[in-house]
Design an enzyme around this catalytic site. Sequence first.
Site, PDB file in Angstrom:
ATOM      1  N   ASP A  37       0.848  -1.192   0.000  1.00 34.98           N
ATOM      2  CA  ASP A  37       0.000   0.000   0.000  1.00 34.98           C
ATOM      3  C   ASP A  37       0.885   1.245   0.000  1.00 34.98           C
ATOM      4  OD1 ASP A  37      -1.852   2.024   0.433  1.00 34.98           O
ATOM      5  OD2 ASP A  37      -2.996   0.882   1.901  1.00 34.98           O
TER       6      ASP A  37
ATOM      7  N   ASP B  63     -12.909   6.172  -7.042  1.00 37.35           N
ATOM      8  CA  ASP B  63     -12.308   4.957  -6.489  1.00 37.35           C
ATOM      9  C   ASP B  63     -12.650   3.777  -7.399  1.00 37.35           C
ATOM     10  OD1 ASP B  63     -11.431   2.793  -5.009  1.00 37.35           O
ATOM     11  OD2 ASP B  63     -12.270   3.508  -3.120  1.00 37.35           O
TER      12      ASP B  63
END
Length: 731
Positions: A85, A427
């Site tokens: 991430d 998103d």
Amino acid sequence: MYITVIFILSLFLLQCKSLVWRGSRRNARTKLDASLASLLNPPTSVGTSFMFVGGKGGVGKTSSSSAIALSLSDKGLRTLLVSTDPAHSLGDALATDLPSGQVTPIVTESNLWALELSVDDAMDEFRSLAKGLDAESLSAALGVPREIIDNFGLDDLTSLFTNPPPGIDEIVALTKIFKYARETDVGGRPRFDKIIVDTAPTGHTLRLLQLPTFLGNLTSQLIRFRSKIQGVISSFKSMFGGAEENPSDERIGGILGRLEELQENMNTLKTTLYDEEKTQFLVVTIATSLAVAESERLVKSLQESGVNIAGVLCNQVVSDEAGSKFLASRRAGQQASMSVLKGAALADSLEITEVPYVDSEVTGVYGLRFFADLAHPPKARTATNPIDSRKLTIFGGKGGVGKTTTAASWGVRLSDSGMKTLVVSTDPAHSLGDAVGAKLNGKPTLLDRATDGGGGEFWALEIDPKVAIDEFRCIIKDSLDDSSKADEGAGSFGASVGLPNLKAELSEMLSGDGLADTPGIDEVVALTKVISYLEDGIQLPDGQTLRFDRVVLDTAPTGHTLRMLNLPEFLIKFVKKVKKIRDKAGAFGGMISSATENDSGADDKLSKFEKRMEELQGLLHEPMSTEFCVVTIPTEVAVSETTRLLDKLEREGILVRRLVVNQMVTELHAEGGEAEANAYLDRLREGQRRSLQELGRVAANAGVELLKVPYYDMELRTVYGLRMISSALSI
């Protein structure tokens, strides 16, 4: 001595924890209906094996992956725990300083190492791809004057790689993980038995699994293009004479060797990802309708991709034993985190809105209207006053903190104030449709209209990433293909003497399954639509034009939001370089045959796209038009990520006026007595029960087990706290 003291202190805290929990940890273990034991013991013949841990943001992926890694380590398996991430929180969860890009041993454990992949190192490695493709290197390797090489626009092409787009780090970083899998000790045994990968939230996890294909295609194009250039130069020299007849085979071999090695790594990586004996994927979620809906989409996508799903793990399940002491303990931990947030807000003159942890899920326009009263109270001379709102509001923060609900409820608040408002989700793992209770697509959908004559309207839109990518490809391809009409004569003449059509080669490289598929391009290309909606509005079925007063953006989690903010600048440079490459390739064609004018329509499209990007870049940094609202929750890990995000937004020059802190345990629920606490928790449990039934169905359809982890009354960090999760999983 220091480690011993920490160990004793941690044991003491855990003992206190068990008293507060009143035995629920023990009960939770006996009530679990599954165990990961069967999932985490692959055949020894496969060597190093992998487990990817993914799911919606904020559902406990990092703590779950850490707990699993600890359990494997305790069993004697040499385990590497990796975070991919961009907004790393692995070091926060382990309470350990993890130097970026370095495999770090966890000093309290004998078989556990951790790694937060370095963005900078990954970028540097990607830039090395371009070595040998610049004009100077090719001139030396091929033995021709640099002026000839310059005519191909190779320097401009190479600069697309020496200044790679944000997000390319994830691609190269993925190869690093598999490099560690190939390492062995002096006895020939794999350095690591198991590699646990803590991935980015859902949308970007799916993209991560597709990256080997992307980079493999791009590398193939580079190899082919490099060979074509060599062929062109050889043909050119044979036609017109000049420099040495034989190029430096050793130099050229080195250039191609690096590209072919990367391509081979991508092929190996792709094969391993889809090898069910070597790789598993654990889907992590929580018991809410939004999380369940996203998890179901993730499971379906993984199945369609052929990825081996190990199981579904549900965190934060409120136990039957939880009562007032549980809530009091949660509130105490939250207040400690709030003191840090309030300090950061005071330093930056930010407003803070504390939103209570509601005991039922908030969906649909009416639910969002209720949430708006909590999150966006319209007070005069504050950032929550619609009159003082900016034209564009961007909501961002750590995954799973309630960004979508907070953004959508702000849209409802604005529309109720008489404004025509559009909420847009960028998103890739869209949940806006789940939040508003409607099926959304790539076109604005009207969800609510004011009945008081005030003119307010509430619209919503989920950007379709595939459509956005296709549009971008078309813009680039049309510009190159249409301008290549000027070289048709040159192309036929060149073909007769063995010269390739350079414009066609460039078109394929720039608009095929390569650079145009750069991670995140879809999100930023989609943002050009935001500019269009703000400036031009949309055409209604009756032919009239609707212009929006406000646009609200629901973005991807932190790391990818920051990448998105940097992409407009990259794309502006990208388009300028495409133009230069196109024109230089055209000039080369003109050396052989007369050129005609470029097609104005295609050039207009490219120029319009460039103009939109410049407008977007300006809009994002214009404080009178745009602001960023940071959404978070009161936990130590979320607070750490939030403070880093605030610092980066300040450096980017983006206006931030307030923080929204969701999931606050109120004083009434924590200190209102056992009856009040039990009534509140019973409502939470009932909502979770319905979601768990849905999760059970999802897991059963996928043929995997559903595991449950209790909602602890404190935030679990350090290896000692994380072992409580391992115990609950009975690994």
